[in-house]
Design an enzyme around this catalytic site. Sequence first.
Site, PDB file in Angstrom:
ATOM      1  N   GLY A 244       0.852  -1.188   0.212  1.00 24.47           N
ATOM      2  CA  GLY A 244       0.050   0.149  -0.164  1.00 24.47           C
ATOM      3  C   GLY A 244       0.632   1.489  -0.108  1.00 24.47           C
ATOM      4  CB  CYS A 269       9.752  -2.363  -1.146  1.00 25.75           C
ATOM      5  SG  CYS A 269       9.302  -2.378  -2.945  1.00 25.75           S
ATOM      6  CD  GLN A 273       7.538   3.103  -1.508  1.00 29.50           C
ATOM      7  OE1 GLN A 273       6.482   3.246  -0.733  1.00 29.50           O
ATOM      8  NE2 GLN A 273       7.758   3.101  -2.851  1.00 29.50           N
ATOM      9  CG  HIS A 353      12.221  -6.664  -3.877  1.00 26.64           C
ATOM     10  ND1 HIS A 353      11.932  -6.504  -2.806  1.00 26.64           N
ATOM     11  CD2 HIS A 353      11.478  -5.907  -4.349  1.00 26.64           C
ATOM     12  CE1 HIS A 353      10.630  -5.964  -2.035  1.00 26.64           C
ATOM     13  NE2 HIS A 353      10.475  -5.838  -3.317  1.00 26.64           N
ATOM     14  CD  GLU A 355      14.054  -8.955  -0.372  1.00 24.61           C
ATOM     15  OE1 GLU A 355      14.850  -7.729  -0.797  1.00 24.61           O
ATOM     16  OE2 GLU A 355      12.851  -8.791  -0.623  1.00 24.61           O
TER      17      GLU A 355
HETATM   18  N1  LIG Z   1       7.476  -3.883  -2.079  1.00 19.74           N
HETATM   19  C1  LIG Z   1       7.026  -2.991  -2.026  1.00 19.74           C
HETATM   20  O1  LIG Z   1       7.491  -2.929  -0.566  1.00 19.74           O
HETATM   21  C2  LIG Z   1       6.364  -1.698  -1.534  1.00 19.74           C
HETATM   22  C3  LIG Z   1       6.364  -0.785  -1.380  1.00 19.74           C
HETATM   23  C4  LIG Z   1       4.702   0.328  -1.579  1.00 19.74           C
HETATM   24  N2  LIG Z   1       3.766  -0.828  -0.725  1.00 19.74           N
HETATM   25  C5  LIG Z   1       4.593   0.632  -3.212  1.00 19.74           C
HETATM   26  O2  LIG Z   1       3.720  -0.165  -3.430  1.00 19.74           O
HETATM   27  O3  LIG Z   1       5.293   1.441  -3.601  1.00 19.74           O
END
Ligand SMILES: NC(=O)CC[C@H](N)C(=O)O
Length: 379
Positions: A244, A269, A273, A353, A355
């Site tokens: 989200g 990710c 943010q 990512h 990972e």
């Molecule tokens: N993979 C995530 O952590 C996605 C981060 C965030 N929900 C987005 O869509 O940008």
Amino acid sequence: MSQPVKLALADGTVFSGTAFGAEGESFGEVVFNTSMTGYQEIITDPSYCGQIIVMTYPQIGNYGVNPEDIESSGTALKGFICREVCEKPSNYRATHSLSSYLAEHGVIGMQGVDTRALVRRLRTQGAMTGVISTVDLDDASLVAKAQQSPDLVGQDYVKAVSAKETTCWSEALSELARTPANQTTLPPNSKRPKVVAIDYGMKWNIPRHLVDCGCDVEVMPGTSTAAEILERNPDGVFLSNGPGDPRPLDYAVNTIRDLIGKKPIFGICLGQQLLGLAMGGEIYKLKFGHRGANQPVMNKKTGRVEVTSQNHGFAINEKTLPDNVEVTHINLNDNTVSGIRHKTEPVFGVQYHPEASAGPHDSRYLFDEFMQSMIGVNV
Ligand SMILES: NC(=O)CC[C@H](N)C(=O)O
């Protein structure tokens, strides 16, 4: 007999197909993923909470589903769409077909769709809300439902998938995921660093990597306060991926703001943010996002290009970052921010990512950089 299923988008477009997996009706933000493989990791990635996924690769499911490659204890996505699903998987590890796995987890699947047309629609109009249904096949009714369903923007989906309590994590990478190129060796006599991983909907391959690096890992809920985290006396704090819109997550931003300057921090990710918000930056929504296993990212320091696994719909606005934060990585497809770092504190994050799971291992070095920030020497 194959059962019909429909997908209606909020812009009024309706797609028809054949159902697999579970029956029922659900709504979500319709997004596409360009990975050719890795559907099992995608389906169990909690970051897809509130979304309906369209796979661009034409045949999905040919190697089945196995119990080792899951990225969380269940599924959080709202629907799964592909051109053709393979009902007879061939893989010695498979315990389920994709259809039976989705049925068991209550996820509606849809095949026989012109996914090229659907993805072109999403690319030109942008990701939008849709309703997938096997129980209501009336176009006008479905379009109305899609238009009335809440937008993903502005909502907190983290609380639905985050850890509810603090636990110790001990699972390492599986033998198949471990290669000679991805080993970290702690210097002799170095104590195992303790990491608190804040779980906003964390993919399991992240703590598996941290354990492989030589860390003791404690997983804490996404609502944890800085005081609760500091009480565990970690050597570093990891901020996980998650679903989200990051902007409504004030509780997480406040916690991270209070931790900056006190502990090394690494975010992936959603974690990056939230870190960006905590450092004073702003977030905006991308038109259709980045979801796939071959997104090119340039490390600005080395000039090296990493091929990365990505799944995000929001991004940090570079212009809003304060002077004490630098952009370390950029996405070469659209020049968006792919990595940031505090200029004076051991605090950094990436939008992609490292990972993998599924995807390339080019960016595993970031776990080593986190290790170095915690133990003070190169590993
Ligand atoms: N993979 C995530 O952590 C996605 C981060 C965030 N929900 C987005 O869509 O940008």
